[in-house]
Scaffold this active site. Structure first.
Site, PDB file in Angstrom:
ATOM      1  N   GLY A   1      21.060  25.419  13.432  1.00  0.00           N
ATOM      2  CA  GLY A   1      22.689  24.909  13.284  1.00  0.00           C
ATOM      3  C   GLY A   1      23.144  24.520  12.209  1.00  0.00           C
ATOM      4  O   GLY A   1      22.741  24.492  11.161  1.00  0.00           O
ATOM      5  N   SER A   2      24.128  24.638  12.290  1.00  0.00           N
ATOM      6  CA  SER A   2      24.765  23.843  11.174  1.00  0.00           C
ATOM      7  C   SER A   2      24.576  22.506  10.833  1.00  0.00           C
ATOM      8  O   SER A   2      24.815  21.314   9.888  1.00  0.00           O
ATOM      9  CB  SER A   2      26.362  23.439  11.546  1.00  0.00           C
ATOM     10  OG  SER A   2      27.092  24.960  11.970  1.00  0.00           O
TER      11      SER A   2
END
Length: 482
Positions: free
Chosen positions: A213-214
């Site tokens: 993810g981020s």
């Protein structure tokens, strides 16, 4: 001697010679094969004839041995088995061994040639088993295990200066002592473990790569700075909001419509976790430059040993431009273990220098004398010192003013990055919550932590890296620097 008798004599001599050659071959060339065969009962009888050496945490044994009434005279025992199972692995009289118990099996059972002396050869007795001293800090390990609680996930804490693994937690866990013996109870415990749908036997910290993810935006930001796409984290980027993926009509938006993501600086984009900024940044850089940067942090290395072999974290090849854009926000086919993301944070905290993660400090004989000591080993230069300092400043903004506020610790400088990775087709599965971070105390002490929460009892709307994973990282960092 008549001719028939001579023929019989020659034949008998040939049979004797063939038998001697066969015995010599068995005892010489094939001896190691038979002695190492797990189906040879003599191997287990010899291994468990005496108490095994121990695996140590902070100089104290977290393993032991207890006498039995069976042919295998001793069996392995574990102190706080579920807490340390991701570190020790298991040693079972029936089901073999894994992790440190397997890698250092010869040392622990006394068969390592370094333990032997001439007297042992004469008496034909096996020396006392040696010990394996780990780098694990008991306070950090306990803090991470307690903070993860009933969640399914993992956490890794590293010393950025040395690469020493201070904590390695995986939940749910298991008690290796429940199947260390050979009785019916041990067999049932193994069957129950093997059939558990939560898979507590998996070392999620080392062996389960998942979409980061981020948190992967740190890698993309590093690539942008290292390749001169942007000169600093405070330079405005060329980033529309929303962003249409290249050569498609697919529109990528940000989690918060009010976030100031249009043409945001890298600092602001990390603070608000702007998907649009980093997707376009990855597309502008191209997959080759992003991959080169990812590999400097440890991605795509299938032979990373701690000494337990870590699962391969992947930054893919052969992507088109839209896929490259999605890879920039830690999606598409990106995968990472918590160990890998701890390496990213560790390199940034350590001025760009990445140390090879290691879980074993030294090996000693049965008398406590050192046989082998493991020195820190540099993995490589992940980024320049200037880039590292720029990313540190941005990560500290994330904690002080952005999505990572749950990781704040009074008296410590903390930097971090949150991440919530999609899971399943159209994100139908429970998202993965990530948090990568580091903390410094101003006296030269530092720690880097990565946490992944795979599943919890939180409502879907409440799943976030800042909400679920950051408190775990905070607990481990506080324990490391208290």
């Amino acid at each position: 001697m008549n001719k028939p008798l001579r023929r019989v004599s020659v034949f008998c001599i040939l049979l004797i010679l063939a038998l001697l050659a066969w015995v010599t071959w068995l005892q010489g060339a094939k001896a190691a094969t038979f002695s190492d065969d797990p189906h040879n009962p003599r191997v287990s009888i010899a291994k468990y004839a005496n108490p095994l050496g121990n695996i140590l945490v902070g100089g104290q044994p977290v393993t032991g041995s207890t006498a039995t009434d069976g042919t295998l005279k001793y069996q392995r025992t574990y102190k706080n088995g579920p807490l340390y199972a991701p570190v020790t692995g298991f040693s079972s009289q029936i089901f073999g061994s894994n992790q440190l118990e397997s890698l250092y099996g010869d040392l622990l059972d006394g068969s390592d040639s370094r333990l032997q002396n001439p007297g042992d050869a004469l008496t034909r007795q096996r020396p006392k088993g040696g010990d394996v001293a780990t780098t694990i800090d008991a306070k950090v390990q306990q803090a991470g295990y307690k903070a993860l609680g009933g969640k399914s996930g993992a956490a890794v804490a590293l010393d950025p200066a040395t690469g020493k693994i201070l904590g390695m937690v995986s939940t749910p866990s298991y008690d290796p002592g429940k199947f260390a013996g050979s009785g019916s109870g041990d067999q049932k415990a193994w069957k129950d473990l093997s059939g558990n749908k939560a898979h507590p036997e998996i070392n999620r910290a080392l062996r389960q790569p998942l979409p980061p993810g981020s948190t992967f935006k740190l890698v993309v930001a590093a690539a942008a700075l290292e390749n001169g796409l942007y000169s600093s984290v405070d330079e405005a980027t060329d980033s529309p909001d929303p962003y249409t993926l290249p050569n498609t009509r697919t529109v990528l938006k940000n989690e918060s419509a009010s976030a100031p993501c249009k043409n945001a600086t890298i600092r602001t984009a990390l603070q608000y976790s702007c998907n649009t900024v980093f997707a376009k940044m990855a597309a502008d850089l191209g997959q080759d430059k992003v991959r080169a940067q990812a590999e400097k942090f440890g991605f795509n290395n299938g032979k990373l040993d701690t000494p337990v072999r870590a699962g391969k974290s992947l930054y893919p090849q052969g992507m088109d431009k839209p896929q490259t854009a999605l890879s920039g926000i830690g999606q598409f086919d990106d995968t990472a273990t918590p160990l890998q993301m701890a390496m990213v944070s560790s390199a940034i905290a350590n001025g760009g220098d990445l140390q090879t993660p290691q879980m074993v400090d030294k090996l000693t004989d049965g008398g406590g004398n050192t046989l082998q000591e493991y020195e820190p080993k540099k993995y490589g230069k992940a980024v320049s010192r200037r880039t590292a300092e720029q990313l540190q400043s941005s990560m500290e903004t994330v904690v002080n003013e952005g999505t990572g506020s749950n990781a704040k610790i009074d008296g410590l400088t903390v930097g971090g990055k949150t991440g919530t990775a999609q899971h399943g087709v159209n994100n139908e599965g429970t998202p993965y919550a990530w948090f990568v971070s580091y903390a410094k105390d101003g006296k030269g002490h530092q720690v880097a932590v990565a946490v992944m929460v795979e599943d919890s009892d939180a409502a879907r709307s409440e799943i976030s890296g800042g909400g679920l994973a950051a408190p775990v990282a905070k607990a481990m960092m506080k324990a490391a620097l208290s």
